[in-house]
Design a protein around this motif. Structure first.
Motif, mmCIF file in Angstrom:
data_model
loop_
_atom_site.group_PDB
_atom_site.id
_atom_site.type_symbol
_atom_site.label_atom_id
_atom_site.label_comp_id
_atom_site.label_asym_id
_atom_site.label_seq_id
_atom_site.Cartn_x
_atom_site.Cartn_y
_atom_site.Cartn_z
ATOM 1 N N GLU A 56 0.830 -1.207 0.000
ATOM 2 C CA GLU A 56 0.000 0.000 0.000
ATOM 3 C C GLU A 56 0.863 1.255 0.000
ATOM 4 N N ASN A 57 1.928 1.236 0.773
ATOM 5 C CA ASN A 57 2.819 2.390 0.848
ATOM 6 C C ASN A 57 3.494 2.643 -0.497
ATOM 7 N N GLU A 58 3.917 1.584 -1.173
ATOM 8 C CA GLU A 58 4.544 1.737 -2.482
ATOM 9 C C GLU A 58 3.547 2.289 -3.495
ATOM 10 N N LEU A 59 2.306 1.818 -3.438
ATOM 11 C CA LEU A 59 1.266 2.320 -4.319
ATOM 12 C C LEU A 59 1.023 3.806 -4.073
ATOM 13 N N LYS A 60 0.961 4.194 -2.810
ATOM 14 C CA LYS A 60 0.760 5.598 -2.448
ATOM 15 C C LYS A 60 1.930 6.450 -2.935
ATOM 16 N N ASN A 61 3.140 5.953 -2.738
ATOM 17 C CA ASN A 61 4.320 6.707 -3.166
ATOM 18 C C ASN A 61 4.355 6.879 -4.681
ATOM 19 N N SER A 62 3.998 5.839 -5.416
ATOM 20 C CA SER A 62 4.003 5.961 -6.872
ATOM 21 C C SER A 62 2.934 6.950 -7.329
ATOM 22 N N TYR A 63 1.784 6.935 -6.677
ATOM 23 C CA TYR A 63 0.719 7.889 -7.003
ATOM 24 C C TYR A 63 1.185 9.320 -6.725
ATOM 25 N N LEU A 64 1.819 9.536 -5.595
ATOM 26 C CA LEU A 64 2.293 10.875 -5.244
ATOM 27 C C LEU A 64 3.387 11.346 -6.203
ATOM 28 N N ARG A 65 4.260 10.421 -6.638
ATOM 29 C CA ARG A 65 5.286 10.790 -7.617
ATOM 30 C C ARG A 65 4.654 11.237 -8.928
ATOM 31 N N LYS A 66 3.640 10.490 -9.385
ATOM 32 C CA LYS A 66 2.949 10.845 -10.625
ATOM 33 C C LYS A 66 2.246 12.188 -10.479
ATOM 34 N N LEU A 67 1.640 12.426 -9.332
ATOM 35 C CA LEU A 67 0.956 13.683 -9.082
ATOM 36 C C LEU A 67 1.942 14.846 -9.067
ATOM 37 N N ALA A 68 3.108 14.643 -8.481
ATOM 38 C CA ALA A 68 4.127 15.694 -8.434
ATOM 39 C C ALA A 68 4.664 15.987 -9.827
ATOM 40 N N GLN A 69 4.785 14.967 -10.665
ATOM 41 C CA GLN A 69 5.269 15.190 -12.031
ATOM 42 C C GLN A 69 4.254 15.951 -12.860
ATOM 43 N N LYS A 70 2.970 15.727 -12.638
ATOM 44 C CA LYS A 70 1.925 16.436 -13.363
ATOM 45 C C LYS A 70 1.930 17.931 -13.031
ATOM 46 N N LYS A 71 2.239 18.248 -11.776
ATOM 47 C CA LYS A 71 2.219 19.643 -11.329
ATOM 48 C C LYS A 71 3.398 20.431 -11.896
#
Length: 72
Positions: A56-71
């Motif tokens: 779950e933590n890895e999934l959350k981290n990957s989601y946050l990385r993708k979100l940061a790249q979009k911004k």
């Protein structure tokens, strides 16, 4: 640079615990032997829960990385 985790102490503790549980399985008291089974099941449960939380933590981290790249 990648850093390799040193699990020597953790592995030693785990082997010692399993060796102790093996010794307690041969104990003459039925309550002690029953406790060994309970302990092994609880350890298995904790390992499963730990693996699930890591996933779950890895999934959350990957989601946050993708979100940061979009911004950017």
């Amino acid at each position: 640079m990648f850093k390799i985790e040193d699990n020597t102490y953790r592995d030693l503790r785990e082997r010692s615990l399993h060796q102790w549980l093996d010794d307690m399985e041969r104990h003459e008291d039925m309550t002690v032997r029953g406790g060994v089974r309970l302990c092994r099941e609880y350890l298995a449960h904790l390992e499963e829960q730990n693996a699930r939380l890591r996933e779950e933590n890895e999934l959350k981290n990957s989601y946050l990385r993708k979100l940061a790249q979009k911004k950017r």
